[in-house]
Design a protein around this motif. Structure first.
Motif, PDB file in Angstrom:
ATOM      1  N   ASP A 100     -34.554 -23.467  -2.949  1.00 55.40           N
ATOM      2  CA  ASP A 100     -34.739 -22.016  -2.816  1.00 55.40           C
ATOM      3  C   ASP A 100     -33.379 -21.334  -2.672  1.00 55.40           C
ATOM      4  N   LYS A 101     -32.917 -20.694  -3.736  1.00 52.88           N
ATOM      5  CA  LYS A 101     -31.597 -20.062  -3.732  1.00 52.88           C
ATOM      6  C   LYS A 101     -31.521 -18.913  -2.728  1.00 52.88           C
ATOM      7  N   GLY A 102     -32.597 -18.139  -2.637  1.00 49.03           N
ATOM      8  CA  GLY A 102     -32.607 -17.021  -1.697  1.00 49.03           C
ATOM      9  C   GLY A 102     -32.444 -17.489  -0.267  1.00 49.03           C
ATOM     10  N   PHE A 103     -33.101 -18.599   0.068  1.00 51.54           N
ATOM     11  CA  PHE A 103     -32.977 -19.143   1.418  1.00 51.54           C
ATOM     12  C   PHE A 103     -31.558 -19.636   1.665  1.00 51.54           C
ATOM     13  N   LYS A 104     -31.000 -20.352   0.707  1.00 48.35           N
ATOM     14  CA  LYS A 104     -29.657 -20.900   0.866  1.00 48.35           C
ATOM     15  C   LYS A 104     -28.605 -19.802   0.997  1.00 48.35           C
ATOM     16  N   GLU A 105     -28.842 -18.672   0.339  1.00 46.46           N
ATOM     17  CA  GLU A 105     -27.897 -17.563   0.435  1.00 46.46           C
ATOM     18  C   GLU A 105     -27.939 -16.895   1.807  1.00 46.46           C
ATOM     19  N   ARG A 106     -29.105 -16.892   2.424  1.00 45.64           N
ATOM     20  CA  ARG A 106     -29.259 -16.190   3.697  1.00 45.64           C
ATOM     21  C   ARG A 106     -29.089 -17.107   4.905  1.00 45.64           C
ATOM     22  N   VAL A 107     -29.519 -18.355   4.780  1.00 44.07           N
ATOM     23  CA  VAL A 107     -29.501 -19.282   5.923  1.00 44.07           C
ATOM     24  C   VAL A 107     -28.590 -20.462   5.607  1.00 44.07           C
ATOM     25  N   ARG A 108     -27.486 -20.549   6.311  1.00 42.38           N
ATOM     26  CA  ARG A 108     -26.564 -21.671   6.137  1.00 42.38           C
ATOM     27  C   ARG A 108     -27.036 -22.874   6.952  1.00 42.38           C
ATOM     28  N   GLU A 109     -26.567 -24.045   6.565  1.00 43.84           N
ATOM     29  CA  GLU A 109     -26.972 -25.256   7.280  1.00 43.84           C
ATOM     30  C   GLU A 109     -26.523 -25.223   8.735  1.00 43.84           C
ATOM     31  N   ASP A 110     -25.341 -24.669   8.999  1.00 41.05           N
ATOM     32  CA  ASP A 110     -24.860 -24.650  10.386  1.00 41.05           C
ATOM     33  C   ASP A 110     -25.757 -23.798  11.283  1.00 41.05           C
ATOM     34  N   MET A 111     -26.450 -22.807  10.708  1.00 34.18           N
ATOM     35  CA  MET A 111     -27.385 -21.999  11.490  1.00 34.18           C
ATOM     36  C   MET A 111     -28.594 -22.835  11.906  1.00 34.18           C
ATOM     37  N   LEU A 112     -29.097 -23.645  10.985  1.00 32.37           N
ATOM     38  CA  LEU A 112     -30.212 -24.537  11.299  1.00 32.37           C
ATOM     39  C   LEU A 112     -29.813 -25.545  12.368  1.00 32.37           C
ATOM     40  N   VAL A 113     -28.649 -26.149  12.191  1.00 35.75           N
ATOM     41  CA  VAL A 113     -28.176 -27.152  13.148  1.00 35.75           C
ATOM     42  C   VAL A 113     -28.019 -26.531  14.531  1.00 35.75           C
ATOM     43  N   ARG A 114     -27.439 -25.338  14.571  1.00 37.38           N
ATOM     44  CA  ARG A 114     -27.200 -24.660  15.850  1.00 37.38           C
ATOM     45  C   ARG A 114     -28.525 -24.361  16.561  1.00 37.38           C
ATOM     46  N   LEU A 115     -29.497 -23.850  15.825  1.00 42.54           N
ATOM     47  CA  LEU A 115     -30.795 -23.531  16.426  1.00 42.54           C
ATOM     48  C   LEU A 115     -31.483 -24.789  16.955  1.00 42.54           C
ATOM     49  N   LEU A 116     -31.473 -25.853  16.166  1.00 46.43           N
ATOM     50  CA  LEU A 116     -32.165 -27.080  16.571  1.00 46.43           C
ATOM     51  C   LEU A 116     -31.448 -27.769  17.724  1.00 46.43           C
ATOM     52  N   ASP A 117     -30.119 -27.749  17.714  1.00 46.64           N
ATOM     53  CA  ASP A 117     -29.360 -28.258  18.864  1.00 46.64           C
ATOM     54  C   ASP A 117     -29.753 -27.495  20.133  1.00 46.64           C
ATOM     55  N   ALA A 118     -29.769 -26.170  20.034  1.00 47.90           N
ATOM     56  CA  ALA A 118     -30.088 -25.335  21.196  1.00 47.90           C
ATOM     57  C   ALA A 118     -31.501 -25.609  21.696  1.00 47.90           C
ATOM     58  N   PHE A 119     -32.430 -25.840  20.775  1.00 49.24           N
ATOM     59  CA  PHE A 119     -33.812 -26.127  21.170  1.00 49.24           C
ATOM     60  C   PHE A 119     -33.886 -27.434  21.958  1.00 49.24           C
ATOM     61  N   VAL A 120     -33.160 -28.440  21.506  1.00 47.02           N
ATOM     62  CA  VAL A 120     -33.158 -29.722  22.224  1.00 47.02           C
ATOM     63  C   VAL A 120     -32.554 -29.545  23.613  1.00 47.02           C
ATOM     64  N   TRP A 121     -31.447 -28.796  23.715  1.00 44.13           N
ATOM     65  CA  TRP A 121     -30.833 -28.557  25.023  1.00 44.13           C
ATOM     66  C   TRP A 121     -31.777 -27.776  25.935  1.00 44.13           C
ATOM     67  N   ARG A 122     -32.457 -26.782  25.374  1.00 44.75           N
ATOM     68  CA  ARG A 122     -33.403 -25.973  26.160  1.00 44.75           C
ATOM     69  C   ARG A 122     -34.449 -26.866  26.810  1.00 44.75           C
TER      70      ARG A 122
END
Length: 381
Positions: A100-122
């Motif tokens: 999905d090009k639209g998704f890749k343009e708006r959401v970078r991989e580091d954003m996903l990693v950051r959110l999931l890291d934060a969820f695990v810490w939470r």
């Protein structure tokens, strides 16, 4: 941009603004009239995001009842750096909605990693106070994707994702994926009654839902492109309950029924579902709910934390895939929404053993204002 879409956007904004300005306290468990109106409008007209891009994020936050948006707390989680399962996260995030090009343009991989890291810490911090523990499991990256794509900030995406995981589908993301396996078994049972011929054909090829529907149940259909259709389907699921995803997967099977029945090797077709079409899928799911008789509501069974088991009756589905010509909305769909919205409070009040296989009417009698859930909510706006 059509005039009808502008009118719909205005209706949504009127409800949202009224909900925001209303400060009248409500009794615990009492349904919110504004939320009911939002659900009805979502079902009838859909969210016109092309007219007003702020609508979907605002509506999702209301449906998820997200009130806490502490940026400081989120930044504290992020500041801790990689969580203990960072390698597992990185093994999945790079391929999230990769086509999905639209998704890749708006959401970078580091954003996903950051959110999931934060969820695990939470949840690392919440282990002592939480009945269920959470860490990263397969599929969470795909479940996080719609929130990062939809929400205007990572902070909002994080809190919506956390609320969604912890309260809407917690058993789906346990290490054993218990909720997913229950959902797959439920899908087989439902399909057997909805379309016994299709079910028998699949079983004759040794195909069960565990084999062909695992990704769709695990990700609530988010694994099937295009993303704009996934978001439209999620509007429906967030409004009326993620348990209806089982019916949405069945709806996709019914839409490709002719090809599946004609194929000597149906798994070739089922390995990758056709592009998602949200409106027909929602129409079929609503039809299935509509066709439940009045007493069918009491044939629904609560399984802990929004895992609902539907006991369908014979000849439930009779090829009526679309909405009726007079556009009547099944009252049961609103009752199901209220059940889903308050099942978390119910789970707190009764033990797990007493939830399993207990009729809905009996369970709901434990809730404040329980009589509301057993009646048809008003449709007037």
């Amino acid at each position: 941009m059509s005039a009808s879409q502008e009118t719909t956007a205005h209706s949504f904004n009127r409800i949202l603004n009224h909900t925001k300005s209303t400060s009248k306290p409500r009794a615990t468990g009492e349904p919110d009239d504004g939320t009911r109106k939002l659900r009805r409008l979502i079902l009838v007209d859909g969210i016109p995001s092309s007219v007003d891009s702020t609508l979907r994020p605002r509506i999702w936050k209301i449906l998820l009842r997200v009130n806490d948006l502490s940026a400081d707390r989120f930044l504290c989680y992020v500041a801790r750096g990689p969580c203990e399962v960072r390698e597992k996260i990185r093994n999945d995030t790079f391929r999230t909605l990769a086509t999905d090009k639209g998704f890749k343009e708006r959401v970078r991989e580091d954003m996903l990693v950051r959110l999931l890291d934060a969820f695990v810490w939470r949840n690392h911090d919440r282990q002592e106070s939480s009945q269920l523990g959470f860490t990263y499991v397969q599929g969470m990256n795909v479940l996080a994707a719609p929130f990062l794509y939809t929400m205007p900030s990572e902070v909002e995406a994080f809190y919506c994702f956390a609320k969604f995981i912890e309260e809407c589908c917690p058993l789906y993301v346990q290490p054993t994926l218990e909720g997913v396996h229950r959902g797959l078994k439920l899908l087989d049972r439902c399909l057997k009654i909805v379309d016994p011929e299709l079910y028998a054909h699949l079983r004759s090829k040794n195909l069960s839902a565990e084999i062909y529907a695992f990704p769709s149940v695990l990700t609530l259909c988010a694994c099937t492109p295009p993303l704009d259709q996934v978001l439209q389907l999620w509007d429906f699921l967030l409004a009326f309950g993620v348990h209806l995803n089982v019916l949405c997967v069945i709806a996709q099977l019914l839409l490709m029924r002719e090809d599946v029945m004609a194929s000597p090797s149906p798994m070739r077709l089922l390995r990758t579902f056709p592009p998602l079409e949200a409106l027909p899928v929602i129409g079929i799911a609503v039809t299935l709910v509509r066709d439940l008789p009045t007493e069918g509501i009491s044939s629904l069974y609560l399984i802990e934390y929004c895992i609902l088991s539907v006991a369908f009756k014979d000849q439930l589905f009779k090829s009526r895939y679309n909405r009726t010509s007079n556009n009547k909305i099944p009252q049961q769909i609103f009752v199901l929404a209220e059940i889903g919205a308050y099942v978390f409070e119910l789970a707190i009040q009764v033990s797990r053993a007493s939830i399993l296989d207990v009729p809905v009417r009996q369970c709901l009698s434990l809730l404040p204002m329980h009589h509301i859930y057993l009646e048809s909510p008003p449709l007037s706006q």
